[in-house]
Design a protein around this motif. Structure first.
Motif, PDB file in Angstrom:
ATOM      1  N   TYR A  95     -31.816-103.630  47.004  1.00 32.32           N
ATOM      2  CA  TYR A  95     -31.447-103.674  45.592  1.00 32.32           C
ATOM      3  C   TYR A  95     -30.226-102.800  45.292  1.00 32.32           C
ATOM      4  O   TYR A  95     -29.411-103.130  44.427  1.00 32.32           O
ATOM      5  N   TYR A  96     -30.117-101.665  46.003  1.00 31.57           N
ATOM      6  CA  TYR A  96     -29.091-100.675  45.660  1.00 31.57           C
ATOM      7  C   TYR A  96     -28.273-100.273  46.890  1.00 31.57           C
ATOM      8  O   TYR A  96     -28.272 -99.111  47.298  1.00 31.57           O
ATOM      9  N   PRO A  97     -27.551-101.225  47.490  1.00 31.11           N
ATOM     10  CA  PRO A  97     -26.811-100.928  48.722  1.00 31.11           C
ATOM     11  C   PRO A  97     -25.668 -99.940  48.527  1.00 31.11           C
ATOM     12  O   PRO A  97     -25.196 -99.349  49.506  1.00 31.11           O
ATOM     13  N   LEU A 102     -29.975 -93.136  48.492  1.00 33.02           N
ATOM     14  CA  LEU A 102     -31.205 -93.913  48.370  1.00 33.02           C
ATOM     15  C   LEU A 102     -31.413 -94.791  49.602  1.00 33.02           C
ATOM     16  O   LEU A 102     -32.536 -94.881  50.121  1.00 33.02           O
ATOM     17  N   VAL A 103     -30.356 -95.437  50.078  1.00 36.35           N
ATOM     18  CA  VAL A 103     -30.475 -96.298  51.262  1.00 36.35           C
ATOM     19  C   VAL A 103     -30.941 -95.490  52.465  1.00 36.35           C
ATOM     20  O   VAL A 103     -31.840 -95.907  53.210  1.00 36.35           O
ATOM     21  N   ALA A 108     -35.383 -94.245  56.075  1.00 39.68           N
ATOM     22  CA  ALA A 108     -36.219 -93.265  56.774  1.00 39.68           C
ATOM     23  C   ALA A 108     -37.685 -93.433  56.388  1.00 39.68           C
ATOM     24  O   ALA A 108     -38.582 -93.345  57.237  1.00 39.68           O
ATOM     25  N   LEU A 109     -37.927 -93.685  55.105  1.00 39.37           N
ATOM     26  CA  LEU A 109     -39.294 -93.926  54.641  1.00 39.37           C
ATOM     27  C   LEU A 109     -39.895 -95.140  55.340  1.00 39.37           C
ATOM     28  O   LEU A 109     -41.029 -95.092  55.841  1.00 39.37           O
ATOM     29  N   ARG A 206     -37.489 -87.112  42.860  1.00 47.23           N
ATOM     30  CA  ARG A 206     -36.185 -86.454  42.908  1.00 47.23           C
ATOM     31  C   ARG A 206     -35.057 -87.481  42.835  1.00 47.23           C
ATOM     32  O   ARG A 206     -34.070 -87.287  42.115  1.00 47.23           O
ATOM     33  N   LEU A 207     -35.197 -88.587  43.554  1.00 50.07           N
ATOM     34  CA  LEU A 207     -34.173 -89.632  43.503  1.00 50.07           C
ATOM     35  C   LEU A 207     -34.053 -90.211  42.094  1.00 50.07           C
ATOM     36  O   LEU A 207     -32.956 -90.516  41.622  1.00 50.07           O
TER      37      LEU A 207
END
Length: 243
Positions: A95-97, A102-103, A108-109, A206-207
């Protein structure tokens, strides 16, 4: 568009291209004494953990008793949950490249959740217990439906707050279940994964707050917390992670 393209690929193909989580993204292992059982030590109590989570309704102990008595079903559902969170992380990256942080965090998540998935599947397979397939998660579906779509940047904030509450509730459930089980292998698993879920909810929050006024974020999250608490009051009748 990016999210649609991303979700069109098989999850195994997508995850095979992800790097393993870096050391800074992983939780330290729970300290364990020497001995054949490897029983975890220095675990926080349920009350201590719950006080550090953003939840407004505690899981009744009766749910933990139910899940402990039907451990194969709980673990099968747990495996599905880990897979779905990995997929959600990848969808956020899609959604947010253009949001590099965030990517990176979402990738990592996803990689870490796949490792959790593999650990749960290994236990199920070793014991000859069936794996879980896709199933309806009314709690998660109802919570996700609260995301306001098409109103960026608040849609992104909502997606991250949704992720925060999913991980917080999972942390709380794992900790509650630890009070009722004496299976060393499952205790070991939950003692490791509970702190990971706590770290994940904090990461999501936090994000969400990077470009959002602190008071606006707190007020919006309060609405999410109250909504989740209302949903949680109807839970506790099945051994599923969010049942």
């Amino acid at each position: 568009m990016h999210g649609q393209v991303l979700r069109s690929f098989p999850i195994v193909t997508l995850l095979s291209a992800l790097p393993a989580p870096s050391r800074r993204d992983m939780i330290p292992p729970v300290k364990r004494p020497d001995g054949p059982e490897g029983q975890p030590t220095e675990l926080k109590s349920y009350d201590e953990v719950y006080a550090e989570l953003p939840l407004l309704h505690p899981t009744p102990r009766s749910w933990a008793e139910l899940a402990a008595s039907r451990l194969p079903e709980f673990l099968a559902d747990h495996a599905v949950c880990e897979q779905q969170v990995a997929m959600y992380g990848l969808s956020l990256a899609g959604y947010y490249p253009d949001d590099a942080e965030l990517v990176e965090r979402a990738a990592a998540l996803a990689a870490e959740e796949v490792q959790h998935f593999r650990r749960v599947v290994a236990i199920l397979t070793k014991r000859g217990w069936p794996l879980g397939g896709r199933r309806k998660n009314v709690w998660a579906q109802s919570l996700r439906a609260r995301i306001v779509l098409g109103r960026e940047p608040m849609t992104k904030v909502d997606r991250l707050l949704f992720g925060a509450l999913v991980e917080a509730r999972s942390c709380e459930r794992f900790t509650r279940l630890l009070e009722e089980i004496d299976d060393p292998e499952v205790v070991h698993l939950l003692a490791d994964l509970g702190p990971a879920e706590r770290r994940h909810w904090e990461m999501f929050y936090r994000l969400a707050g990077r470009n959002t006024d602190e008071q606006v974020l707190a007020a919006r999250f309060q609405g999410w917390r109250e909504f989740e608490a209302d949903l949680a009051r109807g839970l506790g009748t099945s051994p599923a992670v969010h049942g």
